[in-house]
Design an enzyme around this catalytic site. Structure first.
Site, PDB file in Angstrom:
ATOM      1  N   GLU A 165      48.039  37.682  47.720  1.00  0.00           N
ATOM      2  CA  GLU A 165      48.409  39.098  47.239  1.00  0.00           C
ATOM      3  C   GLU A 165      46.944  39.938  46.765  1.00  0.00           C
ATOM      4  O   GLU A 165      46.837  41.063  46.716  1.00  0.00           O
ATOM      5  CB  GLU A 165      49.198  39.140  46.072  1.00  0.00           C
ATOM      6  N   HIS A 203      43.905  39.628  47.954  1.00  0.00           N
ATOM      7  CA  HIS A 203      43.342  40.069  49.285  1.00  0.00           C
ATOM      8  C   HIS A 203      44.258  41.491  49.849  1.00  0.00           C
ATOM      9  O   HIS A 203      43.693  42.349  50.128  1.00  0.00           O
ATOM     10  CB  HIS A 203      43.455  39.154  50.274  1.00  0.00           C
ATOM     11  N   ASP A 205      35.905  38.470  41.459  1.00  0.00           N
ATOM     12  CA  ASP A 205      34.676  37.848  41.538  1.00  0.00           C
ATOM     13  C   ASP A 205      33.387  38.705  41.097  1.00  0.00           C
ATOM     14  O   ASP A 205      33.042  39.581  41.921  1.00  0.00           O
ATOM     15  CB  ASP A 205      34.350  37.337  43.238  1.00  0.00           C
TER      16      ASP A 205
END
Ligand code: AMP
Length: 285
Positions: free
Chosen positions: A35, A37, A150
């Protein structure tokens, strides 16, 4: 939806779309899509872009003792998710296609690649910056989408795009989490049931840091100390790589918390290394 396996074919598809007046959106991934991505992909599709998703487990960003070989590669599932989400092209190159003849040219984003994950994964961000530069040159998108999950990667890519004058916009999308707070990650599938339960300590430590900052705590040491205590209560925790309190754009350590602060953690649960972060605005209580 088209699946392109070569640089030539993805370029042809993008050139044709551009000829039709379309804007190109790129979502770079290593596959094993979840989810998190999907939220990036949807952002591009909803913006009306001709959306290209790259699925490439990039060997140059893995260290010799890391999980390159065991990294999940469920390509059929990935293609289904892309198709269902309205992707136009999935670019699935081989390592040979991307690094034909070996590479002697690298992109190094100095300073920002050194702290945090850089300390524990030497060469990682050189691999990330290089493959993103290559993907930007191959696909030539107008916009590329990255996840806040990230945070160091997103900051480094933004800086690379600014420093090297890539003609594209970087959009950073919020971290998608499970109901208990754990950030979704392709690596979560390595966790046993008990480890999965314990892994919530990472988000709990970040939430505690946010509370402390909102309550007016200014000393990064005090914040990190409390976070470490929360992490160390989890039975499956095997180590804390770092707890960082830094400027979200430069990644420089803060001596005193003020303005926007990036709180970032890397911890090992069993043999799985997980990262997560929150950006907190210390000036808005
Ligand atoms: P990866 O496949 O792990 O290289 O991730 C591809 C992109 O998806 C990166 O920009 C990640 O930051 C982003 N991403 C991964 N997990 C999440 C998440 N839980 N929420 C939002 N974005 C994510």
């Amino acid at each position: 939806m088209k699946v392109a396996r070569t640089i030539k074919s993805v370029r042809q598809l993008v050139i044709a779309a551009r000829g039709n007046g379309e804007k190109i959106g790129l979502v770079p991934t290593m596959g094993a899509l979840h989810e998190g991505h999907r939220s990036l992909i949807m952002r591009s599709v909803k913006a009306g872009n001709f959306t290209v998703v790259s699925v490439f487990v990039n060997p140059t960003q893995f260290g010799p003792r890391e999980d390159f070989n065991k990294y999940p590669r469920p390509i059929r599932d990935d293609l289904k998710i892309c198709r269902d989400t309205g992707v136009n092209v999935v670019f699935v190159p081989t390592a040979k296609e991307i690094y034909s003849g070996g590479t002697v040219t690298w992109v190094e984003v100095e300073k920002m690649s050194k702290p945090m994950c850089g300390q524990f994964r030497p060469g990682h961000f050189r691999g990330v910056a290089t493959v993103c530069a290559k993907l930007f040159n191959i696909v030539q998108p107008d916009v590329a989408y990255f996840g806040q999950k990230d945070a160091q990667q997103a900051a480094i890519i933004k800086r690379m795009v600014a420093d090297l004058n890539f003609p594209l916009k970087i959009v950073v999308c919020p971290t998608v989490r499970a109901a208990d707070g754990l950030a979704l990650s392709s690596r979560n599938r390595y966790l046993s049931t008990q480890q999965r339960r314990d892994a919530t300590c990472i988000y709990r430590s970040l939430a505690a840091a946010r509370e402390m900052i909102k309550a007016g705590v200014k000393a990064p040491k005090t914040i990190a100390g409390r976070m470490r205590k929360i992490l160390e209560k989890a039975g499956s925790l095997t180590g804390v790589d770092y707890i960082s309190v830094v400027n979200p754009d430069t990644l420089e350590e803060m001596k005193h918390v003020e303005g926007k602060v990036l709180i970032a953690v890397a911890a090992r649960i069993g043999s799985t290394r997980l990262i997560d972060n929150l950006i907190v605005d210390a000036d808005r209580r």
